[in-house]
Structure formats: structure tokens, C-alpha cells
Write a protein that holds these residues in place. Structure first.
Motif, mmCIF file in Angstrom:
data_model
loop_
_atom_site.group_PDB
_atom_site.id
_atom_site.type_symbol
_atom_site.label_atom_id
_atom_site.label_comp_id
_atom_site.label_asym_id
_atom_site.label_seq_id
_atom_site.Cartn_x
_atom_site.Cartn_y
_atom_site.Cartn_z
ATOM 1 N N THR A 269 4.167 3.670 -1.822
ATOM 2 C CA THR A 269 4.847 3.892 -2.804
ATOM 3 C C THR A 269 6.390 3.098 -2.615
ATOM 4 O O THR A 269 6.706 2.753 -1.588
ATOM 5 C CB THR A 269 4.973 5.393 -3.059
ATOM 6 O OG1 THR A 269 6.157 5.946 -2.103
ATOM 7 C CG2 THR A 269 3.700 6.217 -3.162
ATOM 8 N N THR B 196 2.448 2.934 -6.355
ATOM 9 C CA THR B 196 2.383 2.043 -5.172
ATOM 10 C C THR B 196 2.971 0.702 -5.493
ATOM 11 O O THR B 196 2.889 0.177 -6.523
ATOM 12 C CB THR B 196 0.862 1.776 -5.306
ATOM 13 O OG1 THR B 196 0.137 3.193 -4.793
ATOM 14 C CG2 THR B 196 0.373 0.830 -4.178
ATOM 15 N N HIS C 242 1.001 -1.105 0.005
ATOM 16 C CA HIS C 242 -0.073 -0.057 -0.026
ATOM 17 C C HIS C 242 1.013 1.197 0.095
ATOM 18 O O HIS C 242 0.316 2.587 -0.134
ATOM 19 C CB HIS C 242 -1.155 -0.040 1.276
ATOM 20 C CG HIS C 242 -0.081 0.048 2.479
ATOM 21 N ND1 HIS C 242 0.627 -1.038 2.981
ATOM 22 C CD2 HIS C 242 -0.062 0.708 3.384
ATOM 23 C CE1 HIS C 242 1.140 -0.677 4.297
ATOM 24 N NE2 HIS C 242 0.585 0.457 4.511
#
Length: 270
Positions: A104, A143, A102
Motif C-alpha cells: 500500500t 495498493t 504490491h
């Protein structure tokens, strides 16, 4: 092994899960400072358990080092918590490309620096990681759950680099990757060892590749070290050639049960 002082010494350790299941039985391994050592063995031999014993992650699976000791630069660490072991410079890259899906890519990398460093140091380390992995700079704001498997492997290695490890434990870094990506990943692992002086203990199913990258290797069978030698000598060993590197003289793959003439290794670490 001779010539270099060891950064890691595993001295005749035994490991049990749930206080009754004996998985490692008197395992002894050394990793020289600034060196790469491979740990080879079939599935279920105890390779990942060995790495978790070093990094302190056994406790999360109800496992424990019940005998022997593990030393980092002469100091015993097997009784320490995983976070304290990480602070001392050991970072394990777990099998399966464990990114925080979840977050980056860059947020994943910054997680690796949480134990040490200020803003300036973290920025410098990010630039170092992007220097080794230019592709990660291109996807730094994506992500992590949506990048490719190869990019995820680069991310977890980069995250380890952010922690400035003295010793990196690599568990199956080639798993599930295309051959070209495997070569790229291992070229970078070799550069990290040579340029950043990071010691590496490598668990890898691709034995031919492992013996090319690591000058020295141990073979683990059913929780015991049954052989260790230079990679060049292991490549010439008939058991290693037959079981790990290819075919028998008659063209058929041996089963592990067929390899019966390993010379049992003396426990030379105390």
C-alpha cells in the motif's frame, strides 16, 4: 559557489562499468548545505551515473568510482556500501517512480523509515508527509501499483522524506507527468528545501524548470563537466538557450553536435 559550506563535494571522479567502460571523466561538483543544485545534460551524458556514484548504487550495475573522491560533510563516502551511505543521510529517488507495487501507499512510506526511528517518530514523519502530500493520505490504503503516476511520484518523494535525508538526489522527477502535476511536485520540492532544510541535487530534462528551481547548475557532456554557473547566467548563455531552452535565431532546433563553443571548465576541486 561561495557563501555556504558544502554538504557534498565530488572531486574529479572517474567511473567505469565492467572495469573497462569509462563513463565519467574527472567530474567535480559541489552542493552547498541547504541548497539546490541542478545537473543538466543530454541523454547518455552521465547524469544518472553521477547520482549512483554518490548513493553507492553503482555496485549493483558492476560500476565503480576508479579515481577521485566523494565527500559528505567532509567525510569520504565513495568506498562505503549503499546502505551505509543512506544511513549517513543521502537518499536517491531513482528515475521512473520505483514504488513497491504490491504494498500500500502507507507501507511504501514506512519502508523509507526502516533505517532509523521508533514508532512515535515514524508516526510523526507520516503526518509530515501527509501534510505535504494530502492526496497520499486519501490513498494511503490503496495498493501502490494501482495509483496514478503523479501519486507514485509523490509516494517515492514521501518515502525519501521518511528517511530524514540530509541530501536528496532527484533523478528526473517530472518524467511522464502532466504540467499541473509537475508544478505541484516542484513546489513541494522547493518547500522541502526551504522548510526542512534538505539539500538537493536535481537531474532534470526540463531545463527551464530546473534553472528556475535551482540557483546553480552544472552541464555534463560525454562524462565531463563542461560548464557551471548561476542559473541566471546559464539562462543567458547562447549555448544553453539554443540547445536546451528552445530554438536558434533562424528557428531550427540545434543538434548537440552543433553546440561546439563550450568553454572547457577548469578542474578547480582537488
Amino acid at each position: 559557489m561561495e557563501g555556504k559550506e558544502s554538504i557534498l563535494k565530488i572531486n574529479n571522479i572517474e567511473v567505469k562499468y565492467h572495469e573497462v567502460i569509462l563513463v565519467l571523466k574527472g567530474v567535480s561538483i559541489e552542493v552547498p548545505g541547504g541548497g539546490i543544485v541542478a545537473l543538466l545534460g543530454a541523454n547518455g551524458a552521465g547524469k544518472s551515473t553521477t547520482l549512483k556514484a554518490i548513493s553507492g548504487l553503482l555496485k549493483h550495475e558492476d560500476g565503480k568510482v576508479t579515481d577521485g573522491s566523494i565527500e559528505l560533510m567532509g567525510e569520504r563516502i565513495d568506498r562505503l556500501e549503499a546502505e551505509e551511505i543512506a544511513k549517513r543521510g543521502i537518499f536517491q529517488i531513482i528515475e521512473g517512480r520505483r514504488v513497491f507495487e504490491h504494498l500500500t501507499v502507507e507501507e511504501n512510506l514506512r519502508v523509507g523509515a526502516h533505517l532509523r526511528g521508533n514508532g512515535k517518530a515514524i508516526k510523526e514523519r507520516l503526518e509530515m508527509v501527509y501534510g505535504y502530500f494530502p492526496r497520499l493520505k486519501e490513498v494511503r490504503n490503496v495498493t501502490a501499483g494501482f495509483i496514478s503516476g503523479g501519486e507514485q511520484q509523490m509516494t517515492v518523494i514521501g518515502r525519501a522524506m521518511m528517511a530524514q535525508p540530509k541530501l536528496m538526489l532527484l533523478d528526473e522527477p517530472s518524467m511522464g507527468l502532466a504540467p499541473m502535476l509537475i508544478k505541484e511536485i516542484f513546489d513541494i520540492i522547493t518547500m522541502l528545501n526551504q522548510k526542512e532544510k534538505i539539500s538537493i541535487l536535481l537531474v532534470e530534462q526540463n531545463v527551464k524548470l530546473a534553472l528556475t528551481v535551482a540557483p546553480y547548475a552544472y552541464v555534463l557532456e560525454n562524462g565531463r563537466i563542461v560548464m557551471d554557473d548561476t542559473s541566471e547566467k546559464l539562462k543567458e548563455n547562447p549555448d544553453i538557450r539554443d540547445f536546451y531552452l528552445g530554438l536558434t535565431d533562424v528557428g531550427g532546433r540545434k543538434s548537440f553536435r552543433d553546440v561546439k563553443h563550450y568553454k572547457r571548465r577548469k578542474r578547480w576541486l582537488t
